[in-house]
Design a protein around this motif. Structure first.
Motif, PDB file in Angstrom:
ATOM      1  N   ARG A 113       5.123  13.664   3.167  1.00  9.10           N
ATOM      2  CA  ARG A 113       4.705  12.270   3.387  1.00  9.10           C
ATOM      3  C   ARG A 113       5.121  11.779   4.769  1.00  9.10           C
ATOM      4  O   ARG A 113       4.383  11.033   5.416  1.00  9.10           O
ATOM      5  N   SER A 114       6.305  12.170   5.245  1.00 16.22           N
ATOM      6  CA  SER A 114       6.743  11.716   6.568  1.00 16.22           C
ATOM      7  C   SER A 114       5.773  12.149   7.654  1.00 16.22           C
ATOM      8  O   SER A 114       5.375  11.353   8.510  1.00 16.22           O
ATOM      9  N   LYS A 115       5.375  13.403   7.606  1.00 14.82           N
ATOM     10  CA  LYS A 115       4.480  13.935   8.631  1.00 14.82           C
ATOM     11  C   LYS A 115       3.119  13.248   8.589  1.00 14.82           C
ATOM     12  O   LYS A 115       2.575  12.846   9.632  1.00 14.82           O
ATOM     13  N   VAL A 116       2.556  13.076   7.392  1.00 13.60           N
ATOM     14  CA  VAL A 116       1.215  12.506   7.284  1.00 13.60           C
ATOM     15  C   VAL A 116       1.237  11.015   7.607  1.00 13.60           C
ATOM     16  O   VAL A 116       0.323  10.506   8.272  1.00 13.60           O
ATOM     17  N   TRP A 117       2.270  10.295   7.164  1.00 13.62           N
ATOM     18  CA  TRP A 117       2.358   8.870   7.514  1.00 13.62           C
ATOM     19  C   TRP A 117       2.440   8.675   9.025  1.00 13.62           C
ATOM     20  O   TRP A 117       1.778   7.804   9.590  1.00 13.62           O
ATOM     21  N   VAL A 175      -0.264   6.565  11.317  1.00 14.24           N
ATOM     22  CA  VAL A 175       0.113   5.440  12.168  1.00 14.24           C
ATOM     23  C   VAL A 175      -0.319   5.694  13.607  1.00 14.24           C
ATOM     24  O   VAL A 175      -0.906   4.821  14.274  1.00 14.24           O
ATOM     25  N   ASN A 176      -0.040   6.888  14.120  1.00 13.82           N
ATOM     26  CA  ASN A 176      -0.433   7.207  15.500  1.00 13.82           C
ATOM     27  C   ASN A 176      -1.946   7.183  15.672  1.00 13.82           C
ATOM     28  O   ASN A 176      -2.457   6.859  16.753  1.00 13.82           O
ATOM     29  N   ASP A 211      -0.132   5.645   0.593  1.00  8.03           N
ATOM     30  CA  ASP A 211      -0.754   6.821   1.213  1.00  8.03           C
ATOM     31  C   ASP A 211      -2.187   6.518   1.638  1.00  8.03           C
ATOM     32  O   ASP A 211      -2.578   6.747   2.796  1.00  8.03           O
ATOM     33  N   SER A 212      -2.978   6.004   0.700  1.00  8.35           N
ATOM     34  CA  SER A 212      -4.367   5.693   1.012  1.00  8.35           C
ATOM     35  C   SER A 212      -4.481   4.498   1.953  1.00  8.35           C
ATOM     36  O   SER A 212      -5.371   4.449   2.809  1.00  8.35           O
ATOM     37  N   PHE A 213      -3.580   3.530   1.801  1.00  7.07           N
ATOM     38  CA  PHE A 213      -3.626   2.326   2.635  1.00  7.07           C
ATOM     39  C   PHE A 213      -3.439   2.667   4.111  1.00  7.07           C
ATOM     40  O   PHE A 213      -4.168   2.174   4.981  1.00  7.07           O
ATOM     41  N   LEU A 214      -2.473   3.517   4.440  1.00  5.08           N
ATOM     42  CA  LEU A 214      -2.211   3.856   5.837  1.00  5.08           C
ATOM     43  C   LEU A 214      -3.327   4.706   6.438  1.00  5.08           C
ATOM     44  O   LEU A 214      -3.473   4.754   7.661  1.00  5.08           O
ATOM     45  N   LEU A 261       9.913   7.002   7.698  1.00  5.16           N
ATOM     46  CA  LEU A 261       9.706   7.055   9.139  1.00  5.16           C
ATOM     47  C   LEU A 261      10.965   6.633   9.864  1.00  5.16           C
ATOM     48  O   LEU A 261      11.800   5.904   9.319  1.00  5.16           O
ATOM     49  N   GLU A 262      11.097   7.084  11.111  1.00  2.00           N
ATOM     50  CA  GLU A 262      12.194   6.637  11.952  1.00  2.00           C
ATOM     51  C   GLU A 262      11.899   5.232  12.484  1.00  2.00           C
ATOM     52  O   GLU A 262      10.810   4.688  12.288  1.00  2.00           O
TER      53      GLU A 262
END
Length: 920
Positions: free
Chosen positions: A625-629, A633-634, A807-810, A723-724
C-alpha cells in the motif's frame, strides 16, 4: 537491487542451448524473475529461491575467466542451469542468492511466530504502520551465524551485475554464433511471409491526372463479362506472382532445410572444433578468421536488406502496372462501345471521345516507361543476386583458407616438436631446466586447482549449513504449529462445554436465576471474552491463539477501554473481521494478481491502465500500500511538484515554525483529538503527533486561503500511516487542491454543501425506495453523510473497509466517495426500510456503518450494482447546485446585515452579543 545478465539453459532437442536473459531478484516473494531484456515489461518466468539449493562444478586450472555455470535445484529436481560471464560473477550471484534466501526464510519464521504481523520485510512499507512490522530477525543460532561468516567468500561483481548493467548490451557467447546464423533463415522467412501478406491486402496504389474523367454506365451484360474477365486475370496474376517470388534462389524461407544447413554452420562448427583442440597459434588464427567471418556476415546482411527493399519496390511497380492495364482495358472498352453508337452523336460527345483516345495514348506511353523501369529493376535484382553469390563464394574460399592455414600450423607445430626431440643432447644436464619448468608449471596448475576446490568446498559447506539450519527451523515451526493446534482444540472444547451448559439451563431451568450455575458460566465467559490479548508473556505468545489483539495492524484499538457496554460488541466485531480476513487469505487469487503485476513493473514504472484500476478496486495488499499510494499521489500532483524547487516542503515547514501562523493555535488544539483510538496519535509523545503537526503547519503556509479546517487533521493522520511526512503533505494537496472543488474546506464549506445536494439527487436516482422512505419520515440523512464526504469516511467505517475505500479514492478521485456512500445505504437498504419512525431511523444511521464488515461485498455494490456512474453527471449537478447555494448564502448574508443594522438602531437589542463577537 540484485539484477544482471545471466545465460539460462532452455529449449528442447537441437535448439537447446544457453540464451542470454536479464535476471531481477524480487525480495517480496524471494523469486528470481528473468526477462528477455532490461526493458521488457513481462517476465518469461521465475525461479523460487526460497526452496532452492545451489551447486557448481570446479573446472580444471587454466580455464581463466571463461563463462561459469551453476545449477539451481528445487524439491522436484533441477530448476535451472545458469551461466555467468565470469567465475567472479558466478561467485557473487551464488553468495547473494544464498544471503537473500537466508534472510527471507528467517524473516518468514520470525513473522509467523506472531500471527498478527505481516511476513513481508518492513522496508517495503513506509509511514507509521511500517514501525509495527518486525525487522530482519535472523536465527538465534549464533554458532551457525559465525560459521556462515567464516565460510563466506569475499567477491565483487563486474559490470554485468547491477542496475548499471541494464545500459550495456547483452553478452553474446562465441558458442552462440551457430545458433544466431541458424536463426537468420527463420527471421528472413517470417519477414518475407509478412511482406507477401501485406502486399495483397493492405496496399493501394493511387495515381492522378490533370484532366477530368467522365464515367459512362455500361450495360449489365457488359459488366458481367468484364467482371468474369477481371476474376480470371486476378487468378493468373496471383499464380505468376507466386512463381516469381519462389524463383529467387536466396529466399531462405523456401530453401529446404537440408540444403540450407551446410552453408555457414558446418564450416564454422568444424573450425570451432579444430580451434578448441589446437594450441595457442591456432587460437590466434581462428580469432582472425572469426573477424573475417563477422565482416562478411555484415556485408551479407546489408546486401540482403538492399535486396528486400528492391523486391518491395518491384512489387509496388507490378501493382501500378496492373492498375494501368486495367485502366487501358476499360478505356478500350469505352472506345469500342462509343464507336458502335457514333452515328448521330453530337459534336461535343465526339470531342469527348477524342479526348479519351488521347488519354489512352498517354497511358500507353506511361505503361511503356514503366515496363522499361521494371526491366531495369529486374536487371538490378539479377546483379544483386550475382553479388550475393560472389560473396558466398568468397566466404567459402575464406573458410577453406582458414582451414588450410590451421592444417599448416598443426603440421609445422608437429615438425617443430620433432626437431626439438631429435636435436636434444643426450646429457641429462641439458634436460634438467626443461623438466624443472614443466614441474613448476604442473605445480602452479595444482595450486590453482587446490584453491578452486577450497573455494568450492567453502561454498558447499555453507550451503549444507544453511540448508540444515533452515530444515531445523521448519521442523521447529511444525512442532510449534502442532502445539498451537492442540491448544486451540482444547480451548474450543472448553467453550463448547460451557455453551452446552447454558443451552441445557435455558431448556430446563432447575433453580432461580440468582442461584443458577449458568450465571457463573456467563460471568466467566464474559471475563474471558473481554480480555484483550497482550504480549506481556512472550514465552506463551506462540501457544496462545491470537484471535484478536489489543490493536489491529493499522494501530486502531479493537476494544474500547472506557465504554463497558460497547466492549462485547467491539470484541464480536473484531472477531468477525478476523474471520473475514482469514477467509480472504485463503483465496490468494487477488494476491497472485498483484504479485504478477508488480513483477511486470520491475523493469519499468507503473502506469494507468484498466488492469491496475481493477486491482486497486479489489484492494491493495497491506505490504504494497505504501508504494502504490505514493505513486498515486505523485501521479496527481506532478504538475505542482515540477513547478516547485527541491526542498519545498522543508522550506514551508521552516517558515511555519519561525513565523507567526494564525492556524497553529487551532492545529495544536486538534492534534490529540484527531484519532484518539489509534496508538500512533494517542499521546503527546507519540511519533505520529509531531509528523501530523509538521504536515498541517506546512500546508497552512502553502494555502493561506484555507489555512486549517477541522477535518484536514484526520486526512493527514490516515495518510501518515503509510506515507512519510513529505508524501503525506502532497497527499493532502491532492485531496484539497486536485480532487475536491474550491471552497470545500473554507469557512463557508460551500463545496461540501453542494456535494450533499448532489448526493441527494443521486439517492433519488439510484435508491428511489430508500429516498422516498427518508422523505416520508422527514429524515435529513445529509447530517450523517456530511462528515463522510468531509473526511473521506474516517471514523465512520471499520478500518479494513476504510483503507479499501482510500485505495480507490487516491487513484480515481472524488467520484469514489459518491459510489461508496450510496453503496453503504444499499448494503443495509432492507434493514432501514423496516424502521417506521424518524427517531429509530436517525439512531440507526448513526452507527449502522460500523456493522458493515464485508469490504468485498461493499466494493461489488459500489463498482457493480451502481453502474453507470459518469463523472460528467456529477460535475453538471455540482455546477447547478453551486449557483443555488451561492444565492442562498447571499440572501443569508443580507439578512445578517439587516439584523446588525436593526440591532444598532434599536436600544433594546444593542446589549445582545453573540458568542463569536464576545470571543473577538
Amino acid at each position: 537491487k540484485l539484477c544482471g545478465y545471466l545465460q539460462k539453459l532452455s529449449g528442447k532437442g537441437p535448439l537447446r542451448g544457453f540464451r542470454s536473459r536479464w535476471f531481477v531478484f524480487d525480495p517480496r516473494r524471494c523469486y528470481l524473475y528473468y526477462f528477455k531484456g532490461p526493458q521488457e515489461p513481462l517476465p518469461l518466468g521465475h525461479i523460487d529461491i526460497a526452496s532452492a539449493c545451489f551447486s557448481y562444478h570446479q573446472p580444471e586450472a587454466g580455464a581463466g575467466d571463461e563463462p561459469a555455470a551453476f545449477e539451481v535445484h528445487g524439491p522436484g529436481g533441477a530448476l535451472a542451469v545458469l551461466k555467468a560471464a565470469t567465475r567472479q560473477d558466478m561467485t557473487y550471484w551464488l553468495q547473494e542468492l544464498q544471503q537473500k534466501r537466508w534472510e527471507y526464510c528467517n524473516n518468514l519464521d520470525a513473522a509467523k511466530r506472531d500471527s498478527r504481523t505481516s511476513p513481508t520485510p518492513s522496508d517495503f512499507s513506509k509511514g507509521l504502520v511500517a514501525k509495527d512490522n518486525p525487522g530482519s530477525i535472523l536465527s538465534q543460532n549464533a554458532s551457525a551465524e559465525r560459521a556462515r561468516n567464516i565460510l563466506a567468500v569475499e567477491t565483487s561483481p563486474t559490470d554485468l551485475v547491477g542496475e548499471q548493467a541494464a545500459s550495456q548490451p547483452a553478452p553474446v557467447q562465441a558458442s552462440a554464433i551457430n545458433f544466431s546464423l541458424k536463426q537468420w533463415s527463420t527471421e528472413i522467412k517470417n519477414s518475407m511471409s509478412s511482406l507477401r501478406k501485406g502486399s495483397n491486402e493492405n496496399r493501394r496504389s493511387v495515381f492522378y491526372t490533370t484532366e477530368e474523367w467522365e464515367l459512362l454506365d455500361p450495360s449489365p451484360k457488359d459488366l458481367e463479362d468484364s467482371m468474369a474477365l477481371e476474376e480470371k486475370r486476378k487468378h493468373l496474376a496471383e499464380g505468376s506472382k507466386g512463381l516469381t517470388s519462389s524463383a529467387f534462389p536466396f529466399d531462405f524461407g523456401r530453401i529446404p532445410h537440408k540444403a540450407r544447413r551446410p552453408l555457414l554452420k558446418d564450416m564454422i562448427g568444424s573450425s570451432k572444433s579444430r580451434t578448441s583442440s589446437d594450441s595457442s597459434p591456432t587460437e590466434w588464427c581462428s580469432g582472425n578468421g572469426s573477424k573475417l567471418v563477422s565482416e562478411l556476415q555484415l556485408k551479407y546482411q546489408s546486401q540482403q536488406e538492399e535486396l528486400e527493399k528492391l523486391k518491395k519496390d518491384l512489387l509496388s511497380q507490378k501493382e501500378l502496372v496492373r492498375l494501368l492495364q486495367q485502366t487501358v482495358r476499360s478505356s478500350q472498352y469505352d472506345k469500342y462501345f462509343a464507336s458502335r453508337l457514333c452515328e448521330g452523336v453530337p459534336k461535343d460527345k465526339l470531342e469527348l471521345l477524342h479526348q479519351k483516345d488521347d488519354q489512352i495514348l498517354g497511358l500507353n506511353n506511361q505503361l511503356e516507361k514503366l515496363n522499361l523501369e521494371k526491366d531495369s529493376l529486374q536487371q538490378e535484382v539479377k546483379n544483386l543476386k550475382c553479388k550475393v553469390g560472389e560473396l558466398n563464394e568468397q566466404l567459402g574460399m575464406l573458410m577453406e583458407t582458414i582451414q588450410a592455414k590451421d592444417e599448416v600450423i598443426m603440421k609445422l607445430s608437429r615438425q617443430l616438436s620433432e626437431c626439438e626431440d631429435t636435436a636434444a643432447p643426450p646429457s641429462g644436464a641439458m634436460n634438467s631446466p626443461t623438466c624443472a619448468n614443466k614441474e613448476l608449471q604442473e605445480l602452479d596448475r595444482l595450486k590453482d586447482n587446490l584453491q578452486g576446490y577450497k573455494t568450492q568446498n567453502k561454498f558447499l559447506n555453507k550451503e549444507i549449513l544453511e540448508l540444515s539450519a533452515l530444515r531445523r527451523n521448519a521442523e521447529t515451526r511444525e512442532r510449534e504449529w502442532q502445539a498451537k493446534y492442540t491448544s486451540l482444540e482444547a480451548k474450543l472444547c472448553q467453550i463448547e462445554s460451557k455453551y452446552l451448559i447454558l443451552l441445557q439451563e435455558m431448556k430446563t431451568p432447575v433453580c432461580s436465576e440468582e442461584q443458577s450455575p449458568a450465571r457463573e458460566v456467563i460471568t466467566q465467559l464474559l471475563e474471558d471474552a473481554l480480555k484483550a490479548e497482550t504480549t506481556e508473556q512472550p514465552e506463551q505468545a506462540f501457544f496462545k491463539p491470537h484471535l484478536v489483539s489489543e490493536y489491529d495492524k493499522y494501530g486502531f484499538q479493537t476494544v474500547p477501554e472506557d465504554d463497558e457496554e460497547e466492549k462485547l460488541v467491539a470484541k464480536s466485531r473484531a472477531l468477525d473481521l478476523r474471520s473475514l480476513s482469514l477467509s480472504e487469505n485463503r483465496e490468494i487469487s487477488a494476491g497472485v494478481k498483484w504479485e504478477n503485476y508488480l513483477a511486470s513493473t520491475l523493469n519499468r514504472e507503473m502506469m494507468r491502465c484498466v488492469e491496475l484500476k481493477n486491482l486497486i478496486r479489489s484492494g491493495i495488499p497491506h505490504e504494497h500500500r505504501s508504494k502504490v499510494w505514493k505513486w498515486c499521489v505523485n501521479l496527481h500532483v506532478k504538475k505542482f511538484k515540477d513547478s516547485t524547487v527541491p526542498g519545498y516542503f522543508q522550506s514551508l515547514l521552516q517558515n511555519a515554525l519561525e513565523k507567526q501562523n494564525p492556524a497553529s493555535k487551532q492545529i495544536e488544539l486538534d492534534l490529540l483529538r484527531t484519532l484518539p483510538n489509534n496508538k500512533h496519535y494517542s499521546s503527546p509523545t507519540s511519533e505520529g503527533i509531531q509528523k501530523l503537526r509538521n504536515v498541517l503547519l506546512a500546508f497552512s503556509w502553502r494555502n493561506p486561503d484555507i489555512g486549517y479546517c477541522q477535518g484536514l487533521n484526520r486526512l493527514v493522520a490516515i495518510a501518515l500511516l503509510y506515507l512519510e511526512q513529505e508524501d503525506a503533505f502532497w497527499c493532502l494537496v491532492t485531496i484539497v487542491e486536485v480532487f475536491m472543488p474550491r471552497d470545500y474546506y473554507t469557512k463557508t464549506l460551500l463545496g461540501s454543501q453542494v456535494d450533499q445536494r448532489v448526493f441527494k439527487d443521486l439517492m433519488s436516482e439510484k435508491l428511489p425506495r430508500l429516498h422516498a422512505h427518508f422523505e416520508q419520515y422527514k429524515v435529513d440523512y445529509t447530517l450523517i453523510t456530511f462528515n463522510w464526504f468531509l473526511v473521506v469516511f474516517v471514523d465512520s467505517v471499520v478500518s479494513d473497509v476504510l483503507f479499501k475505500i482510500w485505495d480507490s479514492f487516491l487513484y480515481e478521485g472524488p467520484k469514489v466517495i459518491f459510489r461508496f456512500a450510496l453503496a453503504l445505504f444499499k448494503y443495509q437498504e432492507e434493514e432501514i426500510l423496516k424502521l417506521q419512525d424518524s427517531m429509530s431511523i436517525f439512531k440507526y444511521l448513526r452507527y449502522f456503518t460500523r456493522n458493515i464488515l464485508d469490504a468485498r461485498k461493499l466494493t461489488a455494490i459500489a463498482f457493480g450494482d451502481l453502474n453507470p456512474f459518469p463523472l460528467r453527471q456529477i460535475r453538471n449537478r455540482r455546477t447547478y447546485h453551486l449557483e443555488k447555494v451561492r444565492l442562498e448564502l447571499t440572501e443569508l448574508e443580507a439578512i445578517r446585515e439587516d439584523f446588525l443594522r436593526e440591532r444598532e438602531t434599536c436600544v433594546e437589542k444593542r446589549d445582545l452579543i453573540s458568542d463569536d463577537e464576545e470571543d473577538s
